[in-house]
Design an enzyme around this catalytic site. Structure first.
Site, mmCIF file in Angstrom:
data_model
loop_
_atom_site.group_PDB
_atom_site.id
_atom_site.type_symbol
_atom_site.label_atom_id
_atom_site.label_comp_id
_atom_site.label_asym_id
_atom_site.label_seq_id
_atom_site.Cartn_x
_atom_site.Cartn_y
_atom_site.Cartn_z
ATOM 1 N N ARG A 159 20.011 -10.580 -15.939
ATOM 2 C CA ARG A 159 19.268 -9.803 -16.949
ATOM 3 C C ARG A 159 18.503 -10.737 -17.875
ATOM 4 O O ARG A 159 17.305 -10.547 -18.127
ATOM 5 C CB ARG A 159 20.244 -8.929 -17.737
ATOM 6 C CG ARG A 159 19.619 -8.270 -18.967
ATOM 7 C CD ARG A 159 20.530 -7.226 -19.594
ATOM 8 N NE ARG A 159 21.824 -7.720 -20.037
ATOM 9 C CZ ARG A 159 22.756 -6.963 -20.615
ATOM 10 N NH1 ARG A 159 22.545 -5.662 -20.795
ATOM 11 N NH2 ARG A 159 23.907 -7.478 -20.995
ATOM 12 N N TYR A 211 28.873 -13.377 -28.912
ATOM 13 C CA TYR A 211 30.186 -13.480 -28.274
ATOM 14 C C TYR A 211 30.436 -14.935 -27.872
ATOM 15 O O TYR A 211 29.533 -15.613 -27.375
ATOM 16 C CB TYR A 211 30.242 -12.618 -27.010
ATOM 17 C CG TYR A 211 30.500 -11.136 -27.213
ATOM 18 C CD1 TYR A 211 30.876 -10.600 -28.438
ATOM 19 C CD2 TYR A 211 30.382 -10.264 -26.131
ATOM 20 C CE1 TYR A 211 31.117 -9.242 -28.576
ATOM 21 C CE2 TYR A 211 30.616 -8.904 -26.259
ATOM 22 C CZ TYR A 211 30.982 -8.392 -27.480
ATOM 23 O OH TYR A 211 31.226 -7.055 -27.617
ATOM 24 N N ARG A 224 24.209 -2.939 -31.264
ATOM 25 C CA ARG A 224 25.255 -1.899 -31.252
ATOM 26 C C ARG A 224 24.678 -0.497 -31.333
ATOM 27 O O ARG A 224 25.284 0.462 -30.853
ATOM 28 C CB ARG A 224 26.229 -2.129 -32.406
ATOM 29 C CG ARG A 224 27.016 -3.412 -32.308
ATOM 30 C CD ARG A 224 27.982 -3.416 -31.134
ATOM 31 N NE ARG A 224 28.663 -4.698 -30.993
ATOM 32 C CZ ARG A 224 29.478 -4.985 -29.976
ATOM 33 N NH1 ARG A 224 29.693 -4.109 -29.016
ATOM 34 N NH2 ARG A 224 30.042 -6.164 -29.917
ATOM 35 N N GLU A 324 34.993 4.005 -22.895
ATOM 36 C CA GLU A 324 33.833 3.614 -23.704
ATOM 37 C C GLU A 324 33.021 4.875 -24.001
ATOM 38 O O GLU A 324 33.007 5.803 -23.196
ATOM 39 C CB GLU A 324 32.983 2.597 -22.922
ATOM 40 C CG GLU A 324 31.774 2.083 -23.672
ATOM 41 C CD GLU A 324 31.093 0.918 -22.946
ATOM 42 O OE1 GLU A 324 31.730 -0.150 -22.794
ATOM 43 O OE2 GLU A 324 29.933 1.083 -22.525
HETATM 44 C C1 3EB Z 1 31.251 -4.445 -25.601
HETATM 45 O O1 3EB Z 1 31.469 -3.954 -26.705
HETATM 46 C C2 3EB Z 1 31.347 -3.513 -24.412
HETATM 47 O O2 3EB Z 1 25.954 -5.629 -21.502
HETATM 48 O O3 3EB Z 1 24.453 -4.196 -22.150
HETATM 49 C C3 3EB Z 1 28.609 -2.350 -24.207
HETATM 50 C C4 3EB Z 1 27.265 -2.009 -24.287
HETATM 51 C C5 3EB Z 1 28.975 -3.460 -23.443
HETATM 52 C C6 3EB Z 1 26.282 -2.738 -23.583
HETATM 53 C C7 3EB Z 1 25.623 -4.599 -22.115
HETATM 54 C C8 3EB Z 1 27.991 -4.172 -22.756
HETATM 55 C C9 3EB Z 1 26.661 -3.835 -22.828
HETATM 56 O O4 3EB Z 1 30.974 -5.638 -25.418
HETATM 57 C C10 3EB Z 1 30.403 -3.860 -23.320
#
Ligand code: 3EB
Length: 331
Positions: A159, A211, A224, A324
């Site tokens: 990506r 992260y 988010r 989720e």
């Molecule tokens: C998290 O909180 C859960 O890779 O686009 C949530 C929303 C998550 C989007 C992405 C990954 C993605 O990390 C994982």
């Protein structure tokens, strides 16, 4: 926090967000309605109009049988077509674009993600609706492979490579969920507009692009949530029981769901949205194990009465996460 003088005010002059609804209806009828930008079916049984670029069959099964369809609708004339492998529709300043890549044609997971995002980026450069606000990714067997070879991590690498600098000014809201429909199929679709939205982060959670290394070479690029340009809706990314950057309540779906709902409330507060969800707030709950579906449904009935929630069978991108939620909060 979003910088705003007082409470959330709908911004005049900016186009109203598309309406997003679930409905028990025939996709053909929905596609014939004026202003229909996109129609989604869920699961192998969904029958639509494969010749219409606005029809998209998500490779995830719904626990609702029969499943409703999802509609995106605007108050404008709609145009649609194909551009290489991308199918698209547009109207009223909004753009739906979707691509499906067979991993066998792209040298695997990472190559498929790179190809999908490069194709979308190239297509978007031909359009005036250039602000990508929200993206959905549905990925086969997302948790297969160990550590950096886990397919979700390969997806993140591809990506980022395909995007190049496309989101240099900020990431859209996103969802990345695993399916088991066809082990070679990557699905990506997006909503874009002419005007920029406002990315919203969750104070309870580390921003995903920060992260630490343990979650992969390439941090996942997503916000988010995204406050839509007219500030009339919040597009909510896939939200799970992540606090800080850590997964919480391993093995306990009920505690994970409660933590997820706490995260959603924090996100609404962070966006200056009124607390809670209502009958105009379509959500999806992705549940890893079918045996947890009833329990999740019961809790959501109690905690979110009257809220349209589509219960989906899907894998969260960390294998310890069991549930989720994503969706929309309209003001
Ligand atoms: C998290 O909180 C859960 O890779 O686009 C949530 C929303 C998550 C989007 C992405 C990954 C993605 O990390 C994982």
């Amino acid at each position: 926090m979003v910088q705003r003088s007082e409470n959330l005010q709908v911004q005049p002059g900016l186009p109203r967000s598309p309406r997003v609804t679930y409905r028990m209806a025939d996709p053909g009828t929905a596609l014939d309605e004026p202003g229909t930008l996109a129609v989604f079916g869920f699961g192998a049984g969904a029958r639509g109009h494969d010749g219409d670029p606005r029809w998209f069959r998500v490779a995830l099964e719904s626990f609702d049988a029969p499943a409703p369809i999802e509609l995106w609708q605007v108050d404008a004339e709609i145009s649609y077509g194909h551009h290489d492998a991308v199918r698209w529709s547009s109207g009223g300043g909004w753009l739906f674009a979707a691509i499906e890549v067979d991993e066998r044609d792209a040298g695997g997971m990472e190559g498929a993600a790179r190809q999908a995002y490069a194709a979308l980026r190239q297509f978007m450069s031909t359009r005036s609706e250039r602000c990508v606000l929200r993206i959905w990714n549905y990925i086969a067997n997302i948790n297969d492979g160990e550590d950096d070879a886990e397919r979700y991590k390969q997806f993140c690498d591809g990506r980022a490579a395909g995007l190049d600098d496309f989101f240099a000014e900020g990431f859209p809201a996103a969802t990345a969920i695993g399916h088991h429909h066809d082990k070679h199929l990557l699905q990506v679709y997006l909503l874009a507009g002419i005007d920029t939205g406002t990315a919203v982060e969750n104070p309870r959670q580390t921003s995903a692009w920060r992260y630490p290394r343990q979650y992969g070479r390439t941090s996942p690029g997503f916000a988010r949530a995204m406050l839509m340009p007219a500030q009339d809706a919040l597009a909510i990314s896939g939200t799970a029981a992540v606090v800080g950057h850590a997964s919480t309540h391993e093995g306990d779906v009920e505690a994970q769901l409660n933590e997820t709902l706490t995260n959603l409330e924090a996100l609404l507060a962070s966006a200056d949205m009124p607390a809670g969800f209502d009958t105009h707030s379509p959500l999806k709950a992705y549940v890893r194990h079918a045996t947890d579906a009833t329990r999740v449904w019961e809790i959501l009935q109690r905690r979110l009465p009257g809220v349209p929630v589509l219960l989906m069978h899907g894998d969260v991108c960390r294998r310890e996460l069991l549930v989720e939620i994503d969706g929309w909060r309209f003001s």
